[in-house]
Design a protein around this motif. Sequence first.
Motif, PDB file in Angstrom:
ATOM      1  N   CYS A 325       0.835  -1.204   0.000  1.00  0.00           N
ATOM      2  CA  CYS A 325       0.000   0.000   0.000  1.00  0.00           C
ATOM      3  C   CYS A 325       0.871   1.257   0.000  1.00  0.00           C
ATOM      4  CB  CYS A 325      -0.924   0.011   1.225  1.00  0.00           C
ATOM      5  SG  CYS A 325      -2.311  -1.151   1.102  1.00  0.00           S
ATOM      6  N   ALA A 326       1.941   1.229   0.777  1.00  0.00           N
ATOM      7  CA  ALA A 326       2.840   2.384   0.840  1.00  0.00           C
ATOM      8  C   ALA A 326       3.448   2.678  -0.530  1.00  0.00           C
ATOM      9  CB  ALA A 326       3.938   2.146   1.870  1.00  0.00           C
ATOM     10  N   LYS A 327       3.778   1.632  -1.292  1.00  0.00           N
ATOM     11  CA  LYS A 327       4.330   1.820  -2.638  1.00  0.00           C
ATOM     12  C   LYS A 327       3.337   2.526  -3.546  1.00  0.00           C
ATOM     13  CE  LYS A 327       7.273  -2.325  -2.550  1.00  0.00           C
ATOM     14  NZ  LYS A 327       7.468  -3.671  -3.131  1.00  0.00           N
ATOM     15  N   ASN A 328       2.048   2.319  -3.291  1.00  0.00           N
ATOM     16  CA  ASN A 328       0.995   2.921  -4.116  1.00  0.00           C
ATOM     17  C   ASN A 328       0.360   4.149  -3.472  1.00  0.00           C
ATOM     18  OD1 ASN A 328       0.371   0.890  -6.520  1.00  0.00           O
ATOM     19  ND2 ASN A 328       0.827  -0.355  -4.713  1.00  0.00           N
ATOM     20  N   ASN A 329       1.026   4.692  -2.439  1.00  0.00           N
ATOM     21  CA  ASN A 329       0.533   5.881  -1.725  1.00  0.00           C
ATOM     22  C   ASN A 329      -0.875   5.667  -1.156  1.00  0.00           C
ATOM     23  OD1 ASN A 329       2.863   7.477  -2.267  1.00  0.00           O
ATOM     24  ND2 ASN A 329       2.111   7.800  -4.347  1.00  0.00           N
ATOM     25  N   ILE A 330      -1.099   4.485  -0.622  1.00  0.00           N
ATOM     26  CA  ILE A 330      -2.394   4.142  -0.022  1.00  0.00           C
ATOM     27  C   ILE A 330      -2.211   4.046   1.486  1.00  0.00           C
ATOM     28  CG2 ILE A 330      -4.235   2.406   0.097  1.00  0.00           C
ATOM     29  CD1 ILE A 330      -3.490   1.584  -2.763  1.00  0.00           C
ATOM     30  N   ASP A 331      -3.107   4.678   2.218  1.00  0.00           N
ATOM     31  CA  ASP A 331      -3.079   4.628   3.682  1.00  0.00           C
ATOM     32  C   ASP A 331      -3.728   3.313   4.133  1.00  0.00           C
ATOM     33  OD1 ASP A 331      -2.865   5.224   6.340  1.00  0.00           O
ATOM     34  OD2 ASP A 331      -4.567   6.613   6.370  1.00  0.00           O
ATOM     35  N   SER A 371      -9.183   4.363  -8.947  1.00  0.00           N
ATOM     36  CA  SER A 371      -9.991   5.518  -8.562  1.00  0.00           C
ATOM     37  C   SER A 371      -9.219   6.808  -8.808  1.00  0.00           C
ATOM     38  CB  SER A 371     -10.371   5.414  -7.081  1.00  0.00           C
ATOM     39  OG  SER A 371     -10.994   6.593  -6.641  1.00  0.00           O
ATOM     40  N   GLU A 372      -9.951   7.901  -9.031  1.00  0.00           N
ATOM     41  CA  GLU A 372      -9.322   9.199  -9.251  1.00  0.00           C
ATOM     42  C   GLU A 372      -9.163   9.996  -7.958  1.00  0.00           C
ATOM     43  OE1 GLU A 372     -11.608  11.214 -12.177  1.00  0.00           O
ATOM     44  OE2 GLU A 372     -11.043   9.845 -13.815  1.00  0.00           O
ATOM     45  N   LYS A 373      -9.514   9.399  -6.840  1.00  0.00           N
ATOM     46  CA  LYS A 373      -9.417  10.107  -5.557  1.00  0.00           C
ATOM     47  C   LYS A 373      -7.955  10.296  -5.163  1.00  0.00           C
ATOM     48  CE  LYS A 373     -13.885   8.535  -3.751  1.00  0.00           C
ATOM     49  NZ  LYS A 373     -14.573   7.831  -2.667  1.00  0.00           N
ATOM     50  N   THR A 374      -7.706  11.388  -4.475  1.00  0.00           N
ATOM     51  CA  THR A 374      -6.343  11.665  -4.017  1.00  0.00           C
ATOM     52  C   THR A 374      -6.039  11.009  -2.674  1.00  0.00           C
ATOM     53  OG1 THR A 374      -7.146  13.739  -3.059  1.00  0.00           O
ATOM     54  CG2 THR A 374      -6.209  13.837  -5.279  1.00  0.00           C
ATOM     55  N   ASN A 375      -7.055  10.910  -1.805  1.00  0.00           N
ATOM     56  CA  ASN A 375      -6.867  10.265  -0.506  1.00  0.00           C
ATOM     57  C   ASN A 375      -7.242   8.786  -0.633  1.00  0.00           C
ATOM     58  OD1 ASN A 375      -9.554  11.151  -0.944  1.00  0.00           O
ATOM     59  ND2 ASN A 375     -10.052  10.802   1.207  1.00  0.00           N
ATOM     60  N   LYS A 376      -6.241   7.960  -0.832  1.00  0.00           N
ATOM     61  CA  LYS A 376      -6.474   6.534  -1.043  1.00  0.00           C
ATOM     62  C   LYS A 376      -6.372   5.795   0.295  1.00  0.00           C
ATOM     63  CE  LYS A 376      -4.476   6.861  -5.677  1.00  0.00           C
ATOM     64  NZ  LYS A 376      -3.470   6.316  -6.598  1.00  0.00           N
ATOM     65  N   GLU A 377      -7.398   4.994   0.604  1.00  0.00           N
ATOM     66  CA  GLU A 377      -7.431   4.346   1.916  1.00  0.00           C
ATOM     67  C   GLU A 377      -7.958   2.919   1.808  1.00  0.00           C
ATOM     68  OE1 GLU A 377      -9.488   6.515   4.908  1.00  0.00           O
ATOM     69  OE2 GLU A 377      -8.560   8.436   4.402  1.00  0.00           O
ATOM     70  N   LEU A 394     -12.424  -2.742   3.828  1.00  0.00           N
ATOM     71  CA  LEU A 394     -13.064  -1.550   3.271  1.00  0.00           C
ATOM     72  C   LEU A 394     -12.056  -0.775   2.428  1.00  0.00           C
ATOM     73  CD1 LEU A 394     -13.893  -1.740   6.613  1.00  0.00           C
ATOM     74  CD2 LEU A 394     -15.698  -0.247   5.727  1.00  0.00           C
ATOM     75  N   ASP A 395     -12.516  -0.163   1.337  1.00  0.00           N
ATOM     76  CA  ASP A 395     -11.644   0.685   0.512  1.00  0.00           C
ATOM     77  C   ASP A 395     -12.469   1.792  -0.127  1.00  0.00           C
ATOM     78  OD1 ASP A 395     -12.382   0.098  -2.415  1.00  0.00           O
ATOM     79  OD2 ASP A 395     -12.050  -1.937  -1.660  1.00  0.00           O
ATOM     80  N   ASN A 396     -11.779   2.824  -0.633  1.00  0.00           N
ATOM     81  CA  ASN A 396     -12.470   3.911  -1.342  1.00  0.00           C
ATOM     82  C   ASN A 396     -12.112   3.894  -2.829  1.00  0.00           C
ATOM     83  OD1 ASN A 396      -9.853   4.786  -1.144  1.00  0.00           O
ATOM     84  ND2 ASN A 396     -10.336   6.840  -0.413  1.00  0.00           N
ATOM     85  N   GLY A 397     -11.988   2.673  -3.373  1.00  0.00           N
ATOM     86  CA  GLY A 397     -11.687   2.508  -4.791  1.00  0.00           C
ATOM     87  C   GLY A 397     -12.947   2.456  -5.636  1.00  0.00           C
ATOM     88  N   VAL A 398     -12.784   2.010  -6.886  1.00  0.00           N
ATOM     89  CA  VAL A 398     -13.926   1.931  -7.796  1.00  0.00           C
ATOM     90  C   VAL A 398     -14.883   0.830  -7.341  1.00  0.00           C
ATOM     91  CG1 VAL A 398     -12.624   2.806  -9.769  1.00  0.00           C
ATOM     92  CG2 VAL A 398     -12.656   0.349  -9.320  1.00  0.00           C
ATOM     93  N   GLU A 399     -16.148   0.994  -7.703  1.00  0.00           N
ATOM     94  CA  GLU A 399     -17.160   0.010  -7.321  1.00  0.00           C
ATOM     95  C   GLU A 399     -17.080  -1.224  -8.224  1.00  0.00           C
ATOM     96  OE1 GLU A 399     -20.596   2.366  -8.036  1.00  0.00           O
ATOM     97  OE2 GLU A 399     -20.757   3.041  -5.956  1.00  0.00           O
ATOM     98  N   PHE A 400     -17.712  -2.304  -7.768  1.00  0.00           N
ATOM     99  CA  PHE A 400     -17.932  -3.442  -8.639  1.00  0.00           C
ATOM    100  C   PHE A 400     -18.968  -3.039  -9.696  1.00  0.00           C
ATOM    101  CE2 PHE A 400     -16.745  -5.599  -4.638  1.00  0.00           C
ATOM    102  CZ  PHE A 400     -15.734  -6.423  -5.118  1.00  0.00           C
ATOM    103  N   THR A 401     -18.770  -3.499 -10.923  1.00  0.00           N
ATOM    104  CA  THR A 401     -19.849  -3.334 -11.897  1.00  0.00           C
ATOM    105  C   THR A 401     -20.957  -4.331 -11.546  1.00  0.00           C
ATOM    106  OG1 THR A 401     -18.952  -4.965 -13.445  1.00  0.00           O
ATOM    107  CG2 THR A 401     -18.165  -2.690 -13.672  1.00  0.00           C
TER     108      THR A 401
END
Length: 486
Positions: A325-331, A371-377, A394-401
């Motif tokens: 996650c740290a490599k991808n700037n994800i908290d 996702s286009e969000k800046t705060n990745k968690e 839990l994540d704030n990424g893209v939804e499932f289609t």
Amino acid sequence: MDIDIITLFIKMLITNNCIYYACNKIVNMKCSFKLIARFSIINLILTVTYVYFKPIINNILLLLSIYFIFAILINKITNKSFLQSLLVMIIAYSISYIALIFGIILGYIPYKIILGNNIVLGTLLTSLVQSALVFSFFKIKRYKNGFAFLKKRTDNEITDAIVLYISITVVLVAALMSTMYDGMATIVNNLLAVLILLGITMYIMIQRTITMQYKHSLLLKTLEEYKEEIDSKDKEIEKLSQEKFNTSKIRHEFYNRQKALELMVKQNMNGNVDKNEVSENILNIVNELTNEYSKECEIIKGLNVLPKTNIVEIDNMFKYMQTECAKNNIDFKLNIQDSLEPLINNYIPKSRLETLLGDHIRDAINAVNKSEKTNKEIMVVLGLKDGVYEICILDNGVEFTIDTLLKLGKEQVTTGGTGIGFLTTFETLKETKASLVISELQDLEYTKSVAFVFNNRCEYVVNSYRAEAIKEKCDREDIIINKNEG
């Protein structure tokens, strides 16, 4: 012989000599006797040609033609590009004619008083003053070794353009002045030619200036990008240097404790102490020292110290996923609410749990990266909920289609991985009789959660604000679809 022809011949011959001398000094070139002799012959030919054709051809066009040939000569002598040779010649011409104008001014009184208005002697005096001024100009310390801006053209293109335009203006004005006594018609024609040539020159200079300005802007932009990159590298180097220092400090702090532990182990192995009392104590000390060292190293790397499950394999998986996650700037956040020992012992094997966590945290990383969000968690919660063990990611990424939700467990689909993880997950859920609960969380900190609930029901539940749209497309009977307003 006509006196006007003699004076024109003298003026032209000496002016050409001044121009040739100025050209050599501008490029700081020393000429051999052979080159000087060759130029003298060519100069004589050019001067005779000019004097012969002057009454026939427009003065400006003839003068420009003569000095165009002059530029070709300079090009052959200096081995520079023709455009640079032309620039050198024009600058030398303007210097020589400015000197000629001063020669006329300085020689006017002697011409009137001493020489008695003798035109030939007056022309000789004016030409000698002109030669002396050109010679003296290049004795000035700044100019005696040539013009620096011509040696570094790539760094001084704007200076070149300004000097060239001024020099061309001087050349054309000087040529125009030489026709002042040729009649009004000739003056008007030459003035028109001068204006046209100055207009063309101005247009070329403007185009060159715009091009140079564009190149300059690109250069500044490139330099700014290089500066930002260098600053970034400097910060990275500073960070690495600090990490190295802190790591060395930790090693130093733990060195003596490790040596003391090493001595205890040796004594235990040699039988110098009671093994029944020391063996278990050594293991506890090793574990304590290892955990403490790991925590200190994680702090140095800038990673949060994760809570422990006290299951080595699971803790290592969380630590690995934290670094990913740290490599991808994800908290990455981890919340362990209860002991996982009963979960491992009664519901799911340790290896299966390790695979389950790895697959779905990886899927969450892929979804967040899309996702286009800046705060990745990403947050993982483990523990008892209403008396039942639950693992929730839990994540704030893209939804499932919707198609993905309907195909999970049946086909190889996912939000970003290979899709194999969910096929394996459904096999694990079937074996452990656990349920998969996917919740879509609209307008909240996290966009979705994937939960594994060990409730002995083996259900697949979708809680979504899109429940109606999902039901319209759903043709499976094993999916429980609920409306989720959250």
